[in-house]
Scaffold this active site. Structure first.
Site, PDB file in Angstrom:
ATOM      1  N   HIS A   1       0.799  -1.234   0.000  1.00 41.10           N
ATOM      2  CA  HIS A   1       0.000   0.000   0.000  1.00 41.10           C
ATOM      3  C   HIS A   1       0.830   1.281   0.000  1.00 41.10           C
ATOM      4  O   HIS A   1       0.289   2.357  -0.265  1.00 41.10           O
ATOM      5  CB  HIS A   1      -0.935   0.036   1.217  1.00 41.10           C
ATOM      6  CG  HIS A   1      -1.959  -1.049   1.239  1.00 41.10           C
ATOM      7  ND1 HIS A   1      -2.835  -1.276   0.191  1.00 41.10           N
ATOM      8  CD2 HIS A   1      -2.245  -1.984   2.185  1.00 41.10           C
ATOM      9  CE1 HIS A   1      -3.624  -2.306   0.500  1.00 41.10           C
ATOM     10  NE2 HIS A   1      -3.286  -2.749   1.696  1.00 41.10           N
TER      11      HIS A   1
ATOM     12  N   ASP B   1      -3.347 -10.946  -1.717  1.00 42.36           N
ATOM     13  CA  ASP B   1      -3.764 -10.356  -0.446  1.00 42.36           C
ATOM     14  C   ASP B   1      -5.258 -10.022  -0.584  1.00 42.36           C
ATOM     15  O   ASP B   1      -5.738  -9.770  -1.691  1.00 42.36           O
ATOM     16  CB  ASP B   1      -2.942  -9.060  -0.272  1.00 42.36           C
ATOM     17  CG  ASP B   1      -3.022  -8.415   1.089  1.00 42.36           C
ATOM     18  OD1 ASP B   1      -4.106  -7.913   1.434  1.00 42.36           O
ATOM     19  OD2 ASP B   1      -1.999  -8.364   1.788  1.00 42.36           O
TER      20      ASP B   1
ATOM     21  N   HIS C   1      -6.621  -7.358   0.256  1.00 37.47           N
ATOM     22  CA  HIS C   1      -6.723  -5.939  -0.090  1.00 37.47           C
ATOM     23  C   HIS C   1      -6.094  -5.667  -1.453  1.00 37.47           C
ATOM     24  O   HIS C   1      -5.117  -6.306  -1.833  1.00 37.47           O
ATOM     25  CB  HIS C   1      -6.037  -5.079   0.971  1.00 37.47           C
ATOM     26  CG  HIS C   1      -6.612  -5.263   2.346  1.00 37.47           C
ATOM     27  ND1 HIS C   1      -6.069  -6.142   3.269  1.00 37.47           N
ATOM     28  CD2 HIS C   1      -7.698  -4.714   2.928  1.00 37.47           C
ATOM     29  CE1 HIS C   1      -6.804  -6.104   4.373  1.00 37.47           C
ATOM     30  NE2 HIS C   1      -7.798  -5.259   4.200  1.00 37.47           N
TER      31      HIS C   1
ATOM     32  N   ASP D   1      -4.127 -12.548   4.575  1.00 38.59           N
ATOM     33  CA  ASP D   1      -5.410 -12.093   5.122  1.00 38.59           C
ATOM     34  C   ASP D   1      -6.591 -12.531   4.251  1.00 38.59           C
ATOM     35  O   ASP D   1      -7.741 -12.270   4.576  1.00 38.59           O
ATOM     36  CB  ASP D   1      -5.427 -10.573   5.336  1.00 38.59           C
ATOM     37  CG  ASP D   1      -4.872  -9.805   4.153  1.00 38.59           C
ATOM     38  OD1 ASP D   1      -4.609 -10.423   3.097  1.00 38.59           O
ATOM     39  OD2 ASP D   1      -4.691  -8.575   4.272  1.00 38.59           O
TER      40      ASP D   1
END
Length: 435
Positions: free
Chosen positions: A141, A176, A178, A265
Site C-alpha cells: 500500500h 492479499d 486488499h 489475510d
C-alpha cells in the site's frame, strides 16, 4: 523434463531476527512477531536445510528514493516516537500516525524488509536463484510520498524496478485480500509491468480502489488487471478464476520475471479479512505460478491471525520446495503453543461461517470482462533492451569498511548458514498485547 526437487542453491530465503521483534504498538493488528513465528515453523519442519538462507542487507535511503520522494524517506529515517509531536504537519502530510504509527526501530524495520526484496531481485537477475522468498516483504500500500495501510516503504515497487534492469517485462500478482494499490499506481502508465490483483472490493473495504474498470492508462492501458471479489470467497471459486486469468496473462504478456505477493489475510478466520480460503486454496496460487519456471520473487503481505499466517507461509515455502509437510506441527521452542487454536495441526479452521456472495454468475461476468481486456493485448509488447543499467545503487564509500562486497549477492558474508543463531531464539518474544 522430469519434475525433480529443486537443488538447494536455487531457492533463497531471507530473514533477520530483528524483523520479528519490531512492534507497531498496543492493539495494532499488524504484528511483525508473525515473522518470527513463521521462521521458527519453517525451521521446525527442517525446510531451511533445503534452501540458501540469508540475512537481508539493510537497504539504503538512496535505494528507497528510487521510488519514494527523498523528503519522505528522510523524514522516516529521523522521526522517533519521542519527536513525532514536534512534526504534526509532516506526520499528517505523510499519512503517519493512526494506521501507520511511528514506533521504535521503524526505519530499521523498513530497511530490512526492503533489503530482503531487493536482494531477492538481484539474485534472480544474476541467475543465482530461481526463486527468492521474503515473507517480511509485500508492503503493497505504500505510496511515493506517503505511508498507507500499515505500509511505509514499498519494497515490491523497489524490487520490480530492480528486475526491470534485466527484464523487459515484469509481472506482479497480488493475492492479499486488499487491493495492491501502491504497486498498481506506481506502474499505471507503463507496459513494462503488468499488475494483477485479486481482492475484496466494495462495502468501502480498504483501500477502495481496484474496480474492474481500472485498467491502466497511456502506454499502460490494459496492463493493470483487477479481479474484484465479494465476501466469503472459497477455494474452488478462487482457484478457478486465478488459474484461468493467470494462464491467459502468462500466454499474452510473457514476463521475464514474476513477483507474487502472498498476503495471508485472504485466508479464512483472518482478523481483518472476510474470505474463506484454506491453506490449499491459497497455496495453489503459488504452486500454479511456480510451474511456469519463470524467475519468481515471493513475498508476504497482510495477515492478521498470527498462527494462520505462520502456517500459510510455511506451507507455501514447502510448496516452493516441492515438499509435503506432515499435518502435525513439530514441537518447537517458543511458539508451539500458538498452534493450539487448531489442535497443533497445519490447517486453518474457520472461526465462523461467512456466506459466499460470489455467485457463479458474478464470477463468470468478472472473468469474462477480464479476459476481454486481456484480448486487447494479444501480442507481448516489444520493449527493446539496450544497455543493462547498473545494479541496485550502492553508495560510493569504502565498501570494505561497511560490508563485504559479496554480501550484496549473498556471498559468504551475507549468508546465514547457521540460521539457529542464539539471537534468533529469544525468550522475551511474546506478543505484548496477548494475542
Amino acid at each position: 523434463p522430469a519434475a525433480m526437487a529443486p537443488s538447494k542453491d536455487r531457492i533463497s530465503y531471507f530473514y533477520d531476527a530483528d524483523l520479528g521483534t519490531s512492534y507497531y504498538g498496543n492493539n495494532h493488528p499488524m504484528k511483525p512477531h508473525r515473522l518470527a513465528m513463521t521462521h521458527h515453523l519453517v525451521l521446525s519442519y527442517d525446510l531451511h536445510k533445503r534452501m540458501e538462507v540469508y540475512r537481508p542487507r539493510r537497504s539504503y535511503p538512496v535505494e528507497m528514493a528510487q521510488f519514494h520522494s527523498e523528503d519522505y524517506v528522510e523524514f522516516l529515517a529521523r522521526i522517533t516516537p519521542e519527536t513525532q509531536h514536534l512534526h504534526l504537519a509532516q506526520m499528517q502530510q505523510y499519512n503517519l500516525g493512526e494506521d501507520c504509527p511511528i514506533f521504535d526501530g521503524l526505519f530499521d524495520f523498513c530497511r530490512l524488509y526492503t533489503g530482503g526484496s531487493i536482494d531477492g531481485a538481484v539474485r534472480l537477475n544474476h541467475g543465482l536463484s530461481d526463486i527468492a522468498i521474503n515473507w517480511s516483504g509485500g508492503l503493497h500500500h505504500a505510496k511515493k510520498s506517503e505511508a498507507s495501510g500499515f505500509c511505509y516503504i514499498n519494497d515490491l515497487v523497489l524490487a520490480i524496478l530492480e528486475l526491470l534492469k534485466h527484464h523487459a517485462r515484469v509481472l506482479y500478482i497480488d493475492i492479499d485480500i486488499h487491493h495492491g494499490d501502491g504497486v498498481e499506481e506506481a506502474f499505471y502508465l507503463t507496459d513494462r509491468v503488468m499488475t494483477v490483483s485479486f481482492h475484496k472490493h466494495g462495502d468501502l473495504f480498504f483501500p477502495g480502489t481496484g474496480g474492474i474498470k481500472d485498467l491502466g492508462s497511456n502506454a499502460g492501458k490494459y496492463y493493470s488487471v483487477n479481479v474484484p471479489l465479494c465476501d466469503g470467497m472459497d477455494d474452488n471459486g478462487f482457484r478457478a478464476i486465478f488459474k484461468s486469468v493467470m494462464q491467459k496473462v502468462m500466454d499474452v504478456y510473457q514476463p521475464g520475471a514474476v513477483v507474487l505477493q502472498c498476503g495471508a489475510d485472504s485466508l479464512a478466520a483472518d482478523r481483518l479479512g472476510c474470505f474463506n480460503l484454506s491453506l490449499d486454496g491459497h497455496a495453489d496460487c503459488v504452486k500454479f505460478m511456480k510451474r511456469f519456471n519463470v524467475p519468481l520473487l515471493v513475498t508476504g503481505g497482510g495477515g492478521y491471525t498470527k498462527s494462520n499466517v505462520a502456517r500459510c507461509w510455511t506451507y507455501e515455502t514447502a510448496a516452493l520446495l516441492d515438499r509435503t509437510l506432515k499435518e502435525d506441527i513439530p514441537q518447537h521452542d517458543f511458539y508451539y503453543e500458538y498452534y493450539s487454536d487448531a489442535d497443533y495441526k497445519l490447517k486453518v479452521v474457520p472461526t465462523f461461517t461467512i456466506e459466499n456472495l460470489n455467485t457463479k454468475t458474478y464470477l463468470q461476468n468478472v472473468k469474462q470482462q477480464v479476459m476481454e481486456n486481456l484480448r486487447a493485448l494479444e501480442h507481448a509488447p516489444g520493449v527493446a533492451m539496450h544497455e543493462v543499467p547498473p545494479d541496485s545503487l550502492i553508495p560510493e564509500f569504502d565498501e570494505d569498511e561497511l560490508l563485504n562486497v559479496d554480501e550484496r549477492y549473498g556471498g559468504q558474508a551475507g549468508k546465514d548458514k547457521e540460521v539457529t543463531r542464539d539471537d534468533e531464539f529469544y525468550d522475551s518474544d511474546g506478543d505484548h498485547d496477548g494475542d
